[in-house]
Design an enzyme around this catalytic site. Structure first.
Site, PDB file in Angstrom:
ATOM      1  N   SER A  72       0.793  -1.236   0.000  1.00  0.00           N
ATOM      2  CA  SER A  72       0.000   0.000   0.000  1.00  0.00           C
ATOM      3  C   SER A  72       0.823   1.283   0.000  1.00  0.00           C
ATOM      4  O   SER A  72       0.250   2.369  -0.136  1.00  0.00           O
ATOM      5  CB  SER A  72      -0.954   0.014   1.198  1.00  0.00           C
ATOM      6  OG  SER A  72      -2.063  -0.823   0.942  1.00  0.00           O
ATOM      7  N   LYS A  75       0.207   3.725  -2.857  1.00  0.00           N
ATOM      8  CA  LYS A  75      -0.766   4.823  -2.841  1.00  0.00           C
ATOM      9  C   LYS A  75      -0.088   6.193  -2.744  1.00  0.00           C
ATOM     10  O   LYS A  75      -0.700   7.211  -3.084  1.00  0.00           O
ATOM     11  CB  LYS A  75      -1.742   4.631  -1.666  1.00  0.00           C
ATOM     12  CG  LYS A  75      -2.604   3.379  -1.776  1.00  0.00           C
ATOM     13  CD  LYS A  75      -3.488   3.215  -0.544  1.00  0.00           C
ATOM     14  CE  LYS A  75      -4.472   2.063  -0.685  1.00  0.00           C
ATOM     15  NZ  LYS A  75      -3.831   0.741  -0.649  1.00  0.00           N
ATOM     16  N   SER A 136      -5.628   3.565   4.620  1.00  0.00           N
ATOM     17  CA  SER A 136      -5.117   2.939   3.394  1.00  0.00           C
ATOM     18  C   SER A 136      -6.227   2.336   2.548  1.00  0.00           C
ATOM     19  O   SER A 136      -6.113   1.224   2.044  1.00  0.00           O
ATOM     20  CB  SER A 136      -4.077   1.865   3.747  1.00  0.00           C
ATOM     21  OG  SER A 136      -3.268   1.573   2.630  1.00  0.00           O
ATOM     22  N   LYS A 263       3.472   6.940   5.195  1.00  0.00           N
ATOM     23  CA  LYS A 263       2.615   5.865   4.689  1.00  0.00           C
ATOM     24  C   LYS A 263       3.212   4.510   5.017  1.00  0.00           C
ATOM     25  O   LYS A 263       4.426   4.314   4.943  1.00  0.00           O
ATOM     26  CB  LYS A 263       2.457   5.989   3.162  1.00  0.00           C
ATOM     27  CG  LYS A 263       1.407   5.049   2.574  1.00  0.00           C
ATOM     28  CD  LYS A 263       0.007   5.518   2.873  1.00  0.00           C
ATOM     29  CE  LYS A 263      -1.045   4.515   2.424  1.00  0.00           C
ATOM     30  NZ  LYS A 263      -1.124   3.313   3.316  1.00  0.00           N
TER      31      LYS A 263
END
Length: 453
Positions: A72, A75, A136, A263
């Site tokens: 993820s 992203k 997420s 992130k």
């Protein structure tokens, strides 16, 4: 003789070793354990990197070019493209997006990381960014992609890959836009021409490059990632509250000073990844770890912070920002350059980093940003004549070549006269002719002749 050769070899070895980069005092596992974390060998990241967010200078790196599944953290690219669209005036944080039936269907897929999305309801870009960065959400990531790009899913992937290349992420390739393989979307997301089972490929260095440019160009992204808990649609039936997976945030399970983003990501193929940034004083660092632990042990979402924190604390404690090249003239690799600004860099143990000139910028060698540093110009040189001889006005007269003041005709006559003299000697001409040549030998020609010999 043997002792002499041995001495020479010892000197060369010392010079060679001294020229090598300073190795890390300890391996990352030992460092984490000494920092008090219960780390074990099977938790250690497959790749890790720490960079200075101001210059792109690499402060730590292990397997930085190892290709890995970003999960993820993918992203982050969609977030970057969204902020680019905002800066270009195409959208704003308050732009509203109406959820579709497909969006609602994707939100209902249990195996994916998602949240509540209801068809027909409106969501602002601010809310979509919050849900993409903190819980997420895969569906909100795609909603942003569809908002900022008019083409289909395949062309948006091309945009992601083209952008990666333009940023210098040369070892990156995206097969999907969220980090979850497209085959997991049950047909609701299927970019044409892309393998539905393929995982994205990145490196720790490439993800550091992406985070570096995102933070440098759009620092407001950190306003979405600096809290341990966020709420969207407050006071409405759609209200949801999310806890951050970044446990290094102050107040988090493994919180440390200065962390405010960015992130995390995990998957069966990737293990546990993280892009974490922290600022202390005027110094901001970016750390990337890939492949911590394995999917079978879900506590990997905590383990990654053992190493993130260790790397951040190590870099903050051992590096200081200093002037490594004051404004003025600098000599780099034998070439002289001038700059109007001081060059700052992170310095460890008083040892200045190696400097280089790239794209007319003086910078730290190996920076992830080829345009970092300070602008330079080639140092001025004395004016040169086309023959390569310095003009009298371009240097001290005492250093002007003697030949530069001699008429060109003399240079042309010298070879001819030299041949005549040699022929005369060879034939053994009389004393009178020799005397004549002796007189000539006291003149200008003879001086030329002797100099040319």
């Amino acid at each position: 003789m043997k002792k002499f050769l041995l001495g020479i070899c010892s000197v060369l070895l010392a010079v060679f070793v001294g020229a090598l980069p300073v190795a890390a005092e300890e391996d990352l596992l030992t460092m984490a354990q000494k920092a008090g974390y219960p780390a074990t060998a099977d938790m250690v990241p497959k790749a890790s990197i720490v960079v200075d967010a101001d210059s792109g200078q690499i402060l730590w790196g292990e397997n930085v070019d190892l290709k890995w599944d970003p999960a993820s953290t993918t992203k982050t690219m969609v977030v970057y493209l969204t902020f680019e669209a905002i800066s270009q005036g195409k959208i704003t944080l308050d732009t509203e997006v109406v959820a579709t039936e497909t969006d609602q269907a994707i939100a209902g897929i249990y195996a994916l990381s998602n949240n509540k999305i209801v068809a027909g309801e409106t969501y602002t870009v601010r809310e979509l960014l919050t849900m993409t960065l903190v819980p997420s959400s895969n569906v909100t990531t795609l909603m942003l992609a569809h908002l900022i790009h008019e083409g289909d899913d395949a062309s948006f992937l091309q945009l992601m890959n083209d952008t990666a290349q333009s940023l210098g992420m040369t070892n990156t390739h995206f097969y999907n836009g969220t980090g979850a393989v497209s085959g997991a979307f049950e047909g609701y997301y299927a970019p044409a021409g892309s393998d539905p089972a393929a995982s994205n490929e990145v490196t720790a260095k490439d993800m550091a490059i992406l985070a570096y440019h995102l933070i440098k160009k759009h620092p407001e992204v950190l306003e979405f990632t600096n809290s341990t808990q966020v709420t969207v649609k407050a006071g409405t039936p759609l209200e949801e509250t999310f806890d951050a997976y970044n446990y290094s945030l102050p107040g988090g399970k493994y919180g440390i000073e200065g962390v405010d983003g960015l992130k995390t990501g995990s998957s069966p193929q990737a293990g546990f990844n993280a892009i974490i940034t922290a600022k202390r004083g005027e110094t901001r660092l970016i750390t990337v770890v890939l492949g911590v632990g394995n999917w079978a042990d879900q506590n990997g979402e905590y383990y990654r912070h053992f190493f993130v924190n260790t790397l951040l604390e190590h870099a903050f404690s051992t590096y200081q920002r200093q002037v490594v090249a004051p404004a003025g003239e600098q000599e780099i690799d034998g070439q002289k350059w001038t700059t109007d600004q001081d060059l700052y860099a992170m310095v460890k143990d008083g040892v200045a980093p190696q400097l280089t000139v790239v794209n007319d910028h003086l910078q730290v060698a190996g920076s992830i940003d080829p345009m970092s540093g300070v602008a330079v110009k080639t140092a001025k040189k004395p004016t040169e004549h086309s023959s390569g001889l310095l003009l009298p006005g371009g240097t001290d007269k005492k250093k002007t070549s003697f030949f530069s003041s001699v008429p060109l005709l003399v240079y042309l006559l010298v070879p001819v006269l030299l041949v005549l003299v040699l022929v005369g000697i060879f034939l053994g001409r009389g004393k009178r002719r020799k005397a004549k040549h002796s007189e000539i030998g006291n003149g200008t020609y003879s001086r030329r002749h002797r100099r040319r010999k």
